[in-house]
Scaffold this active site. Structure first.
Site, mmCIF file in Angstrom:
data_model
loop_
_atom_site.group_PDB
_atom_site.id
_atom_site.type_symbol
_atom_site.label_atom_id
_atom_site.label_comp_id
_atom_site.label_asym_id
_atom_site.label_seq_id
_atom_site.Cartn_x
_atom_site.Cartn_y
_atom_site.Cartn_z
ATOM 1 N N HIS A 128 0.820 -1.220 0.000
ATOM 2 C CA HIS A 128 0.000 0.000 0.000
ATOM 3 C C HIS A 128 0.856 1.274 0.000
ATOM 4 O O HIS A 128 0.341 2.360 -0.221
ATOM 5 C CB HIS A 128 -0.935 0.026 1.215
ATOM 6 C CG HIS A 128 -1.885 -1.123 1.267
ATOM 7 N ND1 HIS A 128 -2.697 -1.469 0.209
ATOM 8 C CD2 HIS A 128 -2.144 -2.036 2.251
ATOM 9 C CE1 HIS A 128 -3.417 -2.535 0.536
ATOM 10 N NE2 HIS A 128 -3.100 -2.907 1.761
HETATM 11 ZN ZN LIG Z 1 -3.863 -7.340 2.959
#
Ligand SMILES: [Zn+2]
Length: 308
Positions: A128
């Site tokens: 992320h």
């Molecule tokens: Zn994850």
């Protein structure tokens, strides 16, 4: 099979451990269970990734965050703001272990390329994070940083084809953003489309995208993964696999319904594809927030190390 691990991977904040469901000590548990297997070779990275390696690609905003913006870092770690908690403690207890984990991704990648092998770094897989943002318990994008460092060291070139197979339950928005403009990098991502992150533009970057509904079970998952793998070419110099175990039905965040056996089968499908295609590859940790996460990793490494 080489398994990359260092005692410094483990994250422990004492009572603050309860602020996030990630089991920061699972690396230690996995190594305890597999360390003595004859088919497993535990390799320790020599050092964490350095500030220079981290900052070379970071945008101005990210540079400021990484240089000590406690509010931004705690937000990315999904930990409430605690005024009395010094940044130095966060850095030592959480960020440094993540830098060691990222150092493991780099070391594993160098060895995989040199030996034309498939190996597994227990940490890393911070998919992320990107050059522009830290989020979702991810501060450093270890795959992106490793890619840049491998080019700097002349181990790969910018014309080499690279593959990222993301089988974590969450969409790898950070990887998609990191390699947004770089079409030499192919992204295959199978994820729960009903949960974080809801970023349309990063999903558009994925070359082979398999969005799943919340509650998808193992049979449908494995069939969808097989079809996706069959679409891949095989001319890659290096592959990364983000092997998060948050696909398990017991996971509080992933929203998918795989059993441990199905999670093992998932890794086997990916491993078999990479092995048959003769692609140097590195599995990296990714997410995994249930009590069964370490069990699934242990079973998968036991299984794969037999055929590595
Ligand atoms: Zn994850």
């Amino acid at each position: 099979m080489n398994i990359y691990y260092h005692p410094n991977y483990n994250i422990s904040l004492g009572v603050l451990n309860y602020l996030h469901p990630f089991d920061g000590l699972k690396f230690k548990k996995v190594v305890k269970a597999i360390g003595d297997l004859p088919s497993v070779n535990i390799v320790e990275p020599l050092k964490p990734i350095s500030s220079e390696q981290i900052l070379v690609s970071a945008s101005g905003l990210m540079k400021r965050a990484l240089n000590g913006n406690k509010r931004v870092i705690l937000q990315a770690l999904e930990i409430p703001y605690i005024p009395l908690l010094p940044f130095s403690v966060i850095d030592k207890r959480i960020l440094l272990p993540m830098r060691w984990g990222s150092g493991g991704t780099l070391k594993a990648s160098i060895d995989a390329l040199e030996n034309n092998s498939i190996c597994w770094n227990l940490s890393g897989g911070y998919h992320h994070a990107s050059q522009h943002s830290a989020q979702g318990f991810c501060i450093y994008n270890d795959i992106g940083i490793t890619y840049e460092e491998l080019i700097n060291q002349g181990r790969i070139s910018s014309s080499d084809k690279i593959l990222i197979i993301d089988i974590d339950a969450h969409h790898g928005n950070g990887n998609a953003r990191w390699f947004c403009e770089n079409k030499q990098v192919t992204l295959l991502d199978i994820y729960n489309d009903d949960i974080y992150p809801k970023t349309f533009s990063s999903k558009q970057r994925v070359d082979i995208s398999v969005p799943l509904k919340n509650g998808t079970g193992g049979v449908e998952y494995l069939n969808s993964l097989k079809l996706a793998l069959a679409k891949l070419k095989t001319d890659f110099k290096l592959a990364f696999v983000v092997a998060g175990t948050d696909v398990l039905s017991t996971d509080p965040l992933g929203g998918l319904k795989l059993t441990i056996e199905e999670s093992v089968k998932r890794d086997q499908l990916v491993f078999d594809f990479l092995k048959q295609a003769n692609i140097s590859s590195v599995f990296v940790g990714g997410g995994g927030y249930s009590k069964d996460s370490s069990k699934a990793i242990i079973e998968s490494i036991k299984n794969l190390s037999q055929s590595a």
